[in-house]
Write an enzyme that holds these catalytic residues in place. Structure first.
Site, PDB file in Angstrom:
ATOM      1  N   TYR A 233       0.833  -1.213   0.000  1.00 33.29           N
ATOM      2  CA  TYR A 233       0.000   0.000   0.000  1.00 33.29           C
ATOM      3  C   TYR A 233       0.867   1.262   0.000  1.00 33.29           C
ATOM      4  O   TYR A 233       0.643   2.184  -0.782  1.00 33.29           O
ATOM      5  CB  TYR A 233      -0.908  -0.042   1.233  1.00 33.29           C
ATOM      6  CG  TYR A 233      -1.912   1.079   1.327  1.00 33.29           C
ATOM      7  CD1 TYR A 233      -3.089   1.047   0.591  1.00 33.29           C
ATOM      8  CD2 TYR A 233      -1.692   2.169   2.170  1.00 33.29           C
ATOM      9  CE1 TYR A 233      -4.019   2.073   0.688  1.00 33.29           C
ATOM     10  CE2 TYR A 233      -2.606   3.202   2.269  1.00 33.29           C
ATOM     11  CZ  TYR A 233      -3.782   3.145   1.531  1.00 33.29           C
ATOM     12  OH  TYR A 233      -4.693   4.170   1.624  1.00 33.29           O
TER      13      TYR A 233
ATOM     14  N   LYS B 183       1.032   4.153  -2.898  1.00 32.69           N
ATOM     15  CA  LYS B 183       0.664   5.543  -2.617  1.00 32.69           C
ATOM     16  C   LYS B 183       1.845   6.492  -2.846  1.00 32.69           C
ATOM     17  O   LYS B 183       1.651   7.628  -3.263  1.00 32.69           O
ATOM     18  CB  LYS B 183       0.121   5.663  -1.186  1.00 32.69           C
ATOM     19  CG  LYS B 183      -1.207   4.917  -0.979  1.00 32.69           C
ATOM     20  CD  LYS B 183      -2.282   5.456  -1.891  1.00 32.69           C
ATOM     21  CE  LYS B 183      -3.634   4.793  -1.705  1.00 32.69           C
ATOM     22  NZ  LYS B 183      -4.671   5.332  -2.595  1.00 32.69           N
TER      23      LYS B 183
END
Ligand SMILES: NC(=O)c1ccc[n+]([C@@H]2O[C@H](COP(=O)([O-])OP(=O)(O)OC[C@H]3O[C@@H](n4cnc5c(N)ncnc54)[C@H](OP(=O)(O)O)[C@@H]3O)[C@@H](O)[C@H]2O)c1
Length: 247
Positions: free
Chosen positions: A155, A159
Site C-alpha cells: 500500500y 501511494k
C-alpha cells in the site's frame, strides 16, 4: 454551482471518500461518471442521488486496474458528456501484512488497483484534456505513501508511486493548462478504517493533533477546491488532509 456543465470521472465512487467526492461535485453542478468493483446497488442509489442534484450520473462496474476496460469506459464517458474536465483517481484497497507474510498476489492486486489504475485513467483522459486545453487531475494518496507504514509495504509503495506520478505528469501537462495534484489522506472514517481494531484506532487518534479521524466531507471539500478554478495555479502539490498527523 461552480462546476455547472463540467464533467468528471471519479474512480471507486460507490463508497467512502469516492462517494463523498461524487456528491460534492454533483452539488456544484458537475455531471459525474464513476466506476466501482462490486457494489452495484450502491452505484444505482448514488446515481439517483446525483441526478436529484439536477445533473447527469453514469456508473460502470469496471476494474480500475484493467487497461482495456478503463479505455472503453473513458470513451463512453467522453461520448456521453462531450468533454472530461476532472479526473479523480480514488479507487483503492488494502491487503495489509508484514512483508515476510505478503504473497505476490497481495502485492500485485494492491499495486494494480491503487497505482496502475491511475496510469490507466490518466492515459485514457489526457488526450481529451489536452485538446480541450483544460483539465484537472487529482490523485487520492495517503500519508502511508509519505512516511511508510509497517504492515503496508504494498500500500505504501502504491501511494508513494501516486505521488511520483502526480509530480511527473504535472510537469508534462502544465503548459496545456492541466493541473495535477494529490491529497494525502490521514485516517478517514470509511469502511477501509472501520475494520481496524478499536484499540489501534484510539492509539492513532491520540497521535493526530486534531484528535479525531477525518470525515469523508473533509476530503471531498479539499478535492473540490483542488479541482476548482481557484486552484488552477496549484500543480504537482500533495495536500495533507490528515489533522496534522504527518507533520
Ligand atoms: N479511509 C482512509 O483512512 C484512507 C486513508 C488514506 C488514503 N485513503 C485512500 O482513499 C481512497 C478511498 O478509500 P476509502 O476509505 O473511501 O475506501 P472504501 O470505503 O473501501 O471504498 C473503496 C472504493 O473503491 C472501489 N474499488 C475498490 N477496488 C476497485 C477496483 N478494482 N476497481 C474499481 N473500483 C474499486 C470500491 O468499490 P466497491 O464498493 O464496488 O467495492 C469503493 O467504491 C483509497 O485510494 C484509499 O487508499 C483512504
Amino acid at each position: 454551482m461552480q462546476f455547472k456543465d463540467r464533467a468528471a470521472i471519479v474512480t471507486g465512487g460507490t463508497r467512502g471518500i469516492g462517494r463523498g467526492i461524487v456528491l460534492d461535485l454533483a452539488k456544484s453542478g458537475c455531471n459525474v461518471a464513476f466506476n466501482y468493483n462490486k457494489s452495484s446497488q450502491a452505484a444505482e442509489e448514488l446515481c439517483k442521488e446525483v441526478e436529484s442534484c439536477g445533473v447527469s450520473a453514469v456508473s460502470y462496474q469496471v476494474d480500475a486496474g484493467n487497461f482495456e476496460d478503463v479505455k472503453g469506459m473513458v470513451k463512453e464517458v467522453k461520448d456521453k458528456f462531450g468533454r472530461i474536465d476532472f479526473l479523480v483517481n480514488n479507487a483503492g484497497i488494502t491487503k495489509d501484512k508484514l512483508l515476510a507474510m505478503m504473497s505476490e498476489s497481495d502485492w500485485d492486486s494492491v499495486i494494480d488497483t491503487n497505482l496502475k489504475s491511475a496510469y490507466n485513467f490518466c492515459k485514457n483522459v489526457i488526450t481529451t484534456m489536452m485538446k480541450q486545453k483544460n483539465g484537472s487531475i487529482l490523485n487520492i494518496t495517503s500519508i502511508s505513501g509519505v512516511s511508510g507504514t509497517a504492515g503496508q509495504v504494498n500500500y505504501s509503495a502504491s501511494k508513494a508511486g501516486l505521488i511520483g506520478l502526480t509530480k511527473a505528469l504535472a510537469k508534462e501537462v502544465g503548459k496545456v493548462n492541466i493541473n495535477v495534484n494529490a491529497i494525502a489522506c490521514g485516517f478517514i472514517e470509511t469502511d477501509m478504517t472501520a475494520v481496524l481494531p478499536e484499540e489501534y484506532k484510539k492509539k492513532m487518534t491520540d497521535l493526530v493533533p486534531a484528535r479525531r479521524f477525518g470525515t469523508v466531507e473533509d476530503i471531498a471539500r479539499s478535492a473540490s477546491f483542488l479541482l476548482s478554478d481557484s486552484a488552477k495555479y496549484i500543480t504537482g502539490h500533495v495536500l495533507h488532509v490528515d489533522g496534522g498527523l504527518a507533520m
